[in-house]
Scaffold this motif. Structure first.
Motif, PDB file in Angstrom:
ATOM      1  N   VAL A  46      -6.166   1.562   6.272  1.00 32.68           N
ATOM      2  CA  VAL A  46      -5.934   0.281   5.593  1.00 32.68           C
ATOM      3  C   VAL A  46      -6.119  -0.874   6.572  1.00 32.68           C
ATOM      4  O   VAL A  46      -6.746  -1.893   6.247  1.00 32.68           O
ATOM      5  CB  VAL A  46      -4.528   0.249   4.959  1.00 32.68           C
ATOM      6  N   PRO A  78       0.831  -1.210   0.000  1.00 33.83           N
ATOM      7  CA  PRO A  78       0.000   0.000   0.000  1.00 33.83           C
ATOM      8  C   PRO A  78       0.862   1.254   0.000  1.00 33.83           C
ATOM      9  O   PRO A  78       2.014   1.241   0.442  1.00 33.83           O
ATOM     10  CB  PRO A  78      -0.808  -0.126   1.291  1.00 33.83           C
ATOM     11  N   HIS A  96      -4.744  -1.170  -2.117  1.00 33.20           N
ATOM     12  CA  HIS A  96      -4.854   0.290  -1.998  1.00 33.20           C
ATOM     13  C   HIS A  96      -5.295   0.913  -3.316  1.00 33.20           C
ATOM     14  O   HIS A  96      -4.731   1.918  -3.780  1.00 33.20           O
ATOM     15  CB  HIS A  96      -3.525   0.874  -1.532  1.00 33.20           C
TER      16      HIS A  96
END
Length: 469
Positions: free
Chosen positions: A256, A243, A270
């Motif tokens: 996240v 990410p 992501h």
């Protein structure tokens, strides 16, 4: 096979005269960018002395594109530490990864063979616990360890999961890092929501930013007293893989993590995050981190006798700067497999050099085994060609084919020519010296060469394991 002159140049430093030019030298895909750089047959140590067997610091970035370093043309990314490394050694313009995604390339590095020779290498990339690098297969680490090296892997493994697969089962004396293909940089949660930071086979709790931890561990390793043993350190960063979380982005990290814990299977991808600016921040952090490890190496007094290698594991991802190449990670177009590659060994290789020779990951396995005094296992023949003679003695490399296979795509490079078939199923032929963007299909103009390279691909493919249905 016929041989050709090394495609190599040395930059004039401080206005000094350039060394002897090899009259037969012919540039390849970076010819336009390097037109002012004469070609020669050097690779001669500035010190003029032989060193002991080198320590080997083998550094991989993760999903870093070919032009993501300022020394490779990035107009908006500054990488002074890697640029300095390139000035002190050799920068390769036509170097390739062993595959277009993470774990197959690592298989090709660790085994020195095409990924398709092993069951684990067929996963593109490994995403579950069903396959991995067979502990019985000889590896770069196991062969160097048998030759007297201390061995360690720090960072991303991505060649299988416990309990069946691990670096310490495949030749590395020590392991500190993550097993999977990606993890959230603070929480260390992996794609399945599992915690994924280990020391050996035991979980290790540290919730600091992952790149900081890996850098710290690697710096400690290179400064350690290894006695009379040379050492191999595979230093595998996850930066700048998604990410898109840089050091200090704790709010983005928390979001996240919230999505992972809520069961979102694509949270780490992501898809709704990142930017060119965030990616730039991550690449520049990678550069600073490598600079810290190199500073620790210099402080230890081992810089002269350490071979440092840097590359990416495959081509760039969605925010990468790949111009002028076409394609990205997962593709066998140039942007998916051509990677920045730098080698420095002060005791044996002079600095300020640029190589235009096509090389790929399995070549480095063969090279490191030779310079480390290790013998490959005859039962598992290498697919790479050792570059030791080329790098250390100015020897010519034989004409040969570099081969790639991924599901739905195929490619072979011989000299400046590349045979490519993409997911559309059309056979194409490109002269990379004239067209590194792969836009001018020469298949109709060179039908015999196309047929020859296609047959070469099919001969190698017939030796490999078939993909599971």
């Amino acid at each position: 096979m016929p041989s050709h002159a090394p495609r190599l140049s040395r930059r004039a430093l401080g206005g000094a005269a350039v060394a002897t030019v090899a009259a037969a030298g012919v540039g390849s895909t970076a010819r336009a960018a390097q037109a002012a750089e004469p070609r020669e047959t050097p690779f001669k140590a500035a010190t003029g002395r032989r060193s002991r067997r080198p320590n080997i610091l083998f550094i991989l970035g993760d999903d870093l594109g070919w032009a993501d370093l300022s020394s490779y043309g990035a107009p908006h990314i500054r990488t002074p530490h890697l640029d300095r490394l390139a000035r002190q050694g050799v920068r390769f313009t036509d170097a390739y990864s062993g595959s277009a995604t993470c774990s197959p390339t690592r298989f090709s590095l660790y085994t020195g063979r095409y990924p398709g020779r092993t069951k684990g290498g067929l996963a593109e990339p490994i995403a579950d616990r069903s396959v991995g690098l067979d502990p019985n297969h000889p590896t770069l680490a196991s062969l160097l360890r048998d030759a007297g090296y201390a061995t360690a892997l720090i960072g991303k493994w991505h060649c299988g999961y416990l309990p069946d697969y691990a670096p310490t089962k495949s030749g590395w004396d020590e392991f500190f890092g993550n097993f999977g293909g990606a993890l959230e940089y603070y929480s260390k949660l992996g794609l399945g929501g599992e915690y994924d930071l280990y020391e050996g086979d035991a979980e290790y709790k540290d919730l600091r930013y992952y790149t900081r931890i890996v850098t710290e561990r690697a710096s400690e390793y290179v400064k350690r007293d290894h006695g009379d043993k040379p050492w191999l350190l595979n230093l595998n960063f996850t930066t700048p893989h998604w990410p898109w979380i840089a050091d200090g982005d704790e709010e983005a990290s928390a979001e996240v993590v919230r999505r992972i814990e809520a069961g979102d299977k694509r949270a780490l991808f992501h898809d709704d995050g990142g930017s060119v600016e965030k990616y730039t921040e991550m690449v520049q952090d990678l550069d600073r981190s490598i600079g810290q490890v190199l500073a620790a190496l210099k402080e230890s007094g081992q810089e002269e006798d350490t071979l440092v290698f840097f590359a990416s594991d495959n081509g760039g991802e969605r925010f990468s700067y790949n111009w002028p190449l076409s394609g990205n990670k997962s593709s066998l177009q140039e942007g998916g497999i051509r990677v920045p590659t730098i080698v420095r060994w002060p005791a044996r290789i002079g600095g300020g050099q640029v190589s235009h020779e096509p090389v790929f990951t399995p070549d480095w396995t063969a090279t490191l085994l030779e310079v480390g005094g290790a013998r490959p296992d005859r039962a598992y023949p290498l697919d790479g060609t050792s570059l030791a003679g080329y790098l250390l003695r100015g020897e010519r490399l034989p004409e040969r084919e570099l081969f790639w296979r991924v599901r739905g795509e195929r490619a072979v490079r011989r000299g400046d020519w590349k045979y490519y078939r993409g997911t559309g199923g059309t056979d194409q032929l490109f002269d990379l010296a004239a067209d590194r963007r792969e836009q001018a299909d020469r298949a109709a103009d060179e039908p015999e060469l196309l047929a020859e390279l296609k047959a070469a691909w099919e001969r190698t493919d017939a030796e490999l394991l078939p993909y599971p249905s």
